[in-house]
Design an enzyme around this catalytic site. Sequence first.
Site, short mmCIF file in Angstrom:
data_model
loop_
_atom_site.label_atom_id
_atom_site.label_comp_id
_atom_site.label_asym_id
_atom_site.label_seq_id
_atom_site.Cartn_x
_atom_site.Cartn_y
_atom_site.Cartn_z
N THR A 18 74.64 -124.41 61.25
CA THR A 18 75.73 -125.31 60.85
C THR A 18 76.30 -124.96 59.47
OG1 THR A 18 74.63 -127.03 62.12
CG2 THR A 18 76.33 -127.76 60.57
N ALA A 38 86.71 -116.30 41.02
CA ALA A 38 85.46 -115.56 40.74
C ALA A 38 85.72 -114.30 39.92
CB ALA A 38 84.77 -115.20 42.04
N GLU A 135 73.05 -125.71 44.49
CA GLU A 135 73.89 -126.91 44.52
C GLU A 135 73.86 -127.61 45.88
OE1 GLU A 135 76.16 -128.16 41.72
OE2 GLU A 135 75.52 -129.74 43.09
N GLY A 193 74.48 -136.26 65.23
CA GLY A 193 74.03 -135.04 64.54
C GLY A 193 73.82 -135.21 63.05
N GLU A 196 68.08 -135.18 60.41
CA GLU A 196 67.35 -133.91 60.33
C GLU A 196 66.73 -133.61 61.69
OE1 GLU A 196 66.71 -131.91 57.24
OE2 GLU A 196 68.51 -133.09 56.92
N ASP A 207 63.25 -136.82 53.08
CA ASP A 207 64.41 -136.00 52.72
C ASP A 207 64.99 -136.47 51.37
OD1 ASP A 207 66.73 -134.13 53.54
OD2 ASP A 207 67.75 -136.04 53.20
N LYS A 211 65.27 -134.43 47.54
CA LYS A 211 66.45 -134.32 46.68
C LYS A 211 66.21 -134.98 45.32
CE LYS A 211 69.23 -134.43 50.89
NZ LYS A 211 69.86 -135.34 51.86
N GLY A 308 76.82 -131.93 56.29
CA GLY A 308 77.92 -131.40 57.10
C GLY A 308 78.22 -129.96 56.75
N1 HSE Z 1 69.63 -135.38 57.06
C1 HSE Z 1 70.30 -135.32 55.80
C2 HSE Z 1 71.00 -136.66 55.60
C3 HSE Z 1 71.25 -134.17 55.78
O1 HSE Z 1 71.01 -137.48 56.51
O2 HSE Z 1 71.52 -136.91 54.52
C4 HSE Z 1 71.60 -133.64 54.43
O3 HSE Z 1 70.53 -133.26 53.65
#
Ligand code: HSE
Length: 442
Positions: A18, A38, A135, A193, A196, A207, A211, A308
């Site tokens: 993706t 750049a 990033e 979709g 994860e 998740d 982060k 996305g």
């Molecule tokens: N599964 C993650 C979310 C995707 O729902 O935010 C991005 O890290």
Amino acid sequence: MANATMKPLQVGLLGIGTVGLGTWTVLRRNEEEITRRAGRPIRITWIADMAQARAREVTRGAEINLTADAKAVLAHPDIDIVVELIGGIEPARSFILQAITNGKHVVTANKALLARHGNEIFAAAHAKGVMVAFEGAVAGGIPIIKALREGLTANRIEWIAGIINGTSNFILSEMRAKGASFDAVLEEAQARGYAEADPTFDIQGIDAAHKLTIMSAIAFGVPMQFDKAYTEGIAQLTQADIRYAEELGYRIKLLGITRRTASGIELRVHPTLIPAKRLIANVEGVMNAVLVKGDAVGPTMYYGAGAGAEPTASAVIADLVDVTRMHTADPEHRVPHLAFQPDQLSDLAVLPIGEVATSYYLRMRVLDRPGVLADITRILADRDISIDAMSQKEPPEGEDQTDIIMLTHRTIEKFVVDAIAKIEALSTVRDKVVRIRLEELN
Ligand code: HSE
């Protein structure tokens, strides 16, 4: 255009799923503008992906080398930058370490890998004098790493609170707006979709903790400490608590919170009541938002698509441009991976959850009898827990049980845990006490 004639920087892409396909598409679509920014063209010249047929299909008509053997790309002498978009721990970790050993710069969106093995990866990159840019690993398209590492560099960052998992935010938004059950909305999130591959990572807060660990390290100049993060997910939340919170002027969000205190760093992900009037409380659906409090700038907020193909590609390509601009610079002139110079990291400990200070929403199912409330408030007062607001529901017709909801002032978690055990032991309290943390974010 003079710079377009310069030798392109050559990129080896590992994984054209993706985000990989998004990166391929956006880099080609915006090639001219990206080159003007750049200073020279950035070109994907090799792609490694196990799914060869699909890789061939999505790149049809382009001049590109395809292989199922990632090691061939890592070792290729023409490749300047390796972009790792495979995800997961292995083989991504070994591939990145090999790329570094081979003197390649690395761009990755792999939050789980950095949160768990970032210290090892950054140490290897530092020793070799190459860049590892990430990033895309936090909050998809939102340039939060750039903001924390560069834009806010004058500040002593005090705390960060973020909605950094789109799937759980979508579930909570739908539960509140439509009165839907947790299970029904999770199914929809999977069908769309957002989730994860393993949705427990989303709904259990893992998740978000990945982060948050990365942001905490950059904000406070500490190593990645994912193993010390506290995580609590959203699966236990009920319609009743969402409604009661709303009546009291709050919304429930899965927040990642990291705060610097005199005794250590808070690093926690859990459902949190936040005032409904705060901007961040109104971030709905799969969108992400990160609120950062710096001592000089005050609160700043960053909002956008947290996942996305193209939003994450936007972050990956921003890293590619940064690496392109800086790859001829001396390593000491580059922005340090974790914002602070590598020999200046602090060893401030992560606080155990029991030592964290926050406010609480408590819901207690009790017998509607004289003295019940007095018993509960005595238990709280004995532990110095001060009540900020309270509401008691009328028992439904013909029933003798009712819900009491209390909001507390800030207190230390271990005192609340102790108070809850005592409250649950009262014969007039008929069920487990529901406890949700509350942050005013002011
Ligand atoms: N599964 C993650 C979310 C995707 O729902 O935010 C991005 O890290």
